[in-house]
Design a protein around this motif. Structure first.
Motif, mmCIF file in Angstrom:
data_model
loop_
_atom_site.group_PDB
_atom_site.id
_atom_site.type_symbol
_atom_site.label_atom_id
_atom_site.label_comp_id
_atom_site.label_asym_id
_atom_site.label_seq_id
_atom_site.Cartn_x
_atom_site.Cartn_y
_atom_site.Cartn_z
ATOM 1 N N ASN A 195 0.801 -1.219 0.000
ATOM 2 C CA ASN A 195 0.000 0.000 0.000
ATOM 3 C C ASN A 195 0.838 1.276 0.000
ATOM 4 O O ASN A 195 0.287 2.376 0.017
ATOM 5 C CB ASN A 195 -0.933 0.014 1.220
ATOM 6 N N LEU A 196 2.152 1.136 -0.004
ATOM 7 C CA LEU A 196 3.014 2.313 -0.027
ATOM 8 C C LEU A 196 2.941 3.014 -1.385
ATOM 9 O O LEU A 196 2.599 2.390 -2.395
ATOM 10 C CB LEU A 196 4.463 1.908 0.235
ATOM 11 N N PRO A 197 3.297 4.305 -1.458
ATOM 12 C CA PRO A 197 3.430 4.970 -2.758
ATOM 13 C C PRO A 197 4.453 4.243 -3.618
ATOM 14 O O PRO A 197 5.301 3.508 -3.106
ATOM 15 C CB PRO A 197 3.907 6.389 -2.382
ATOM 16 N N GLU A 198 4.412 4.474 -4.920
ATOM 17 C CA GLU A 198 5.192 3.659 -5.857
ATOM 18 C C GLU A 198 6.689 3.631 -5.545
ATOM 19 O O GLU A 198 7.282 2.554 -5.441
ATOM 20 C CB GLU A 198 4.990 4.172 -7.284
ATOM 21 N N LYS A 199 7.318 4.785 -5.383
ATOM 22 C CA LYS A 199 8.763 4.795 -5.166
ATOM 23 C C LYS A 199 9.140 4.131 -3.849
ATOM 24 O O LYS A 199 10.105 3.357 -3.773
ATOM 25 C CB LYS A 199 9.297 6.227 -5.205
ATOM 26 N N GLU A 200 8.387 4.426 -2.805
ATOM 27 C CA GLU A 200 8.669 3.829 -1.509
ATOM 28 C C GLU A 200 8.471 2.311 -1.556
ATOM 29 O O GLU A 200 9.271 1.548 -0.998
ATOM 30 C CB GLU A 200 7.767 4.447 -0.428
ATOM 31 N N ARG A 201 7.403 1.869 -2.244
ATOM 32 C CA ARG A 201 7.146 0.432 -2.361
ATOM 33 C C ARG A 201 8.270 -0.268 -3.115
ATOM 34 O O ARG A 201 8.720 -1.346 -2.716
ATOM 35 C CB ARG A 201 5.819 0.210 -3.088
ATOM 36 N N MET A 202 8.735 0.353 -4.200
ATOM 37 C CA MET A 202 9.775 -0.275 -4.997
ATOM 38 C C MET A 202 11.085 -0.385 -4.225
ATOM 39 O O MET A 202 11.768 -1.410 -4.283
ATOM 40 C CB MET A 202 9.991 0.516 -6.288
ATOM 41 N N VAL A 203 11.458 0.657 -3.480
ATOM 42 C CA VAL A 203 12.699 0.615 -2.712
ATOM 43 C C VAL A 203 12.641 -0.491 -1.664
ATOM 44 O O VAL A 203 13.593 -1.261 -1.495
ATOM 45 C CB VAL A 203 12.986 1.980 -2.053
ATOM 46 N N ILE A 204 11.519 -0.601 -0.957
ATOM 47 C CA ILE A 204 11.387 -1.640 0.074
ATOM 48 C C ILE A 204 11.412 -3.028 -0.557
ATOM 49 O O ILE A 204 12.086 -3.941 -0.059
ATOM 50 C CB ILE A 204 10.088 -1.446 0.878
ATOM 51 N N LYS A 205 10.708 -3.203 -1.673
ATOM 52 C CA LYS A 205 10.670 -4.521 -2.318
ATOM 53 C C LYS A 205 12.036 -4.910 -2.870
ATOM 54 O O LYS A 205 12.489 -6.044 -2.689
ATOM 55 C CB LYS A 205 9.618 -4.539 -3.434
ATOM 56 N N TYR A 206 12.684 -3.971 -3.550
ATOM 57 C CA TYR A 206 14.015 -4.258 -4.076
ATOM 58 C C TYR A 206 14.970 -4.646 -2.940
ATOM 59 O O TYR A 206 15.683 -5.642 -3.013
ATOM 60 C CB TYR A 206 14.592 -3.029 -4.788
ATOM 61 N N HIS A 207 14.974 -3.820 -1.901
ATOM 62 C CA HIS A 207 16.017 -3.945 -0.880
ATOM 63 C C HIS A 207 15.762 -5.086 0.097
ATOM 64 O O HIS A 207 16.660 -5.872 0.390
ATOM 65 C CB HIS A 207 16.132 -2.627 -0.121
ATOM 66 N N TYR A 208 14.531 -5.191 0.609
ATOM 67 C CA TYR A 208 14.240 -6.179 1.641
ATOM 68 C C TYR A 208 13.829 -7.528 1.077
ATOM 69 O O TYR A 208 14.184 -8.573 1.627
ATOM 70 C CB TYR A 208 13.160 -5.666 2.599
ATOM 71 N N LEU A 209 13.046 -7.528 0.020
ATOM 72 C CA LEU A 209 12.528 -8.791 -0.508
ATOM 73 C C LEU A 209 13.468 -9.428 -1.521
ATOM 74 O O LEU A 209 13.481 -10.651 -1.659
ATOM 75 C CB LEU A 209 11.151 -8.575 -1.143
ATOM 76 N N ASN A 210 14.244 -8.604 -2.241
ATOM 77 C CA ASN A 210 15.118 -9.165 -3.271
ATOM 78 C C ASN A 210 16.593 -8.806 -3.085
ATOM 79 O O ASN A 210 17.400 -9.028 -3.974
ATOM 80 C CB ASN A 210 14.650 -8.750 -4.667
ATOM 81 N N GLN A 211 16.924 -8.242 -1.911
ATOM 82 C CA GLN A 211 18.318 -8.083 -1.496
ATOM 83 C C GLN A 211 19.151 -7.191 -2.415
ATOM 84 O O GLN A 211 20.348 -7.407 -2.575
ATOM 85 C CB GLN A 211 18.984 -9.460 -1.384
ATOM 86 N N VAL A 212 18.536 -6.183 -3.022
ATOM 87 C CA VAL A 212 19.263 -5.312 -3.933
ATOM 88 C C VAL A 212 19.842 -4.126 -3.154
ATOM 89 O O VAL A 212 19.118 -3.447 -2.429
ATOM 90 C CB VAL A 212 18.339 -4.789 -5.056
ATOM 91 N N PRO A 213 21.148 -3.859 -3.285
ATOM 92 C CA PRO A 213 21.754 -2.732 -2.569
ATOM 93 C C PRO A 213 21.241 -1.387 -3.064
ATOM 94 O O PRO A 213 20.754 -1.263 -4.182
ATOM 95 C CB PRO A 213 23.262 -2.878 -2.855
#
Length: 253
Positions: A195-213
């Motif tokens: 439910n986060l805004p697009e940029k915030e959602r993408m940063v969290i998904k990239y970093h926490y769920l897919n381990q992207v620095p």
């Protein structure tokens, strides 16, 4: 999400992940950043599935699953940028080869560099630096800033759990009640992230769920690493407020 041809029905591999996927590909090829971001996000679970399959069949036990996942995500991003839907190929077929290749390339490179800090440790250090920078800025209420730090630590623990999914709806077999609780809590947190805004959602998904620095996220989103750090901290603040607003959430932030 649809299963790849090797794991599901014949028609499942050709069905689009998104109902408007053909239109998204057209928009992405015209330079549409929003369409590109949606396509990458939609296929992140596909990366996790392929990474888990390769991890399960590994011979070298020196690397962690998170490292497989990170390499695969970078391969997905490259595949989205290079895919030409006009050639008539299915994206999963095109991307699968590149995701697996990126994992194999990454394994080859990392196997020679095990003296460096592993992926999990590097990401944790990066998150800590981001949160420390937010505190050093000394803006806003100090108590709220400390609460955001607590959310960041909790989010890392909940979402960055080293559970290996061998397909998209599987969980590691564990009869302990704590595992059930953690699975339920992770689902709640993932719903809040969605439910986060697009940029915030993408940063969290990239970093926490897919381990992207952060540095790779910055390149992918066309931002500076510092800006990604700011978005990360804003996302944590939004998650804290959302979690407090949801009575079903069992955690105290």
């Amino acid at each position: 999400m649809q299963r790849p041809a090797s794991q599901g029905a014949a028609g499942a591999a050709t069905a689009p992940v998104l109902a408007d996927e053909p239109a998204l590909w057209k928009a992405a090829r015209r330079g549409g950043e929003a369409a590109r971001a949606r396509l990458i996000e939609a296929y992140l679970p596909f990366v996790r599935m392929l990474a888990a399959k390769m991890f399960a069949g590994r011979i070298d036990h020196d690397l962690e699953f998170n490292e497989y996942l990170q390499f695969g995500t970078i391969g997905l991003i490259e595949a989205v940028d290079r895919f030409d839907p006009g050639m008539g190929n299915q994206f999963k077929t095109f991307a699968g080869h590149r995701i697996n290749g990126a994992i194999l390339d990454g394994i080859g490179q990392m196997s020679e560099k095990r003296t460096q800090v592993n992926t999990r440790r590097r990401l944790q250090l990066e998150r800590g630096e981001s949160l420390r920078d937010a505190l050093d800025a000394r803006t806003g209420d100090l108590f709220q800033q400390l609460a955001d730090v607590a959310v960041g630590l909790a989010l890392g623990y909940v979402l960055d759990d080293p559970v290996v999914y061998y397909h998209e709806d599987a969980t590691v077999a564990d009869q302990h009640y704590t595992r059930v609780e953690m699975t339920q809590l992770r689902s709640k947190m993932q719903a809040l992230v969605g439910n986060l805004p697009e940029k915030e959602r993408m940063v969290i998904k990239y970093h926490y769920l897919n381990q992207v620095p952060f540095a790779v996220i910055a390149q992918t989103m066309g931002l500076t690493k510092g800006r990604v750090s700011q978005i990360h901290n804003k996302a944590l603040a939004l998650l804290r407020r959302a979690a407090n607003a949801v009575s079903a959430c069992d955690m105290v932030w």
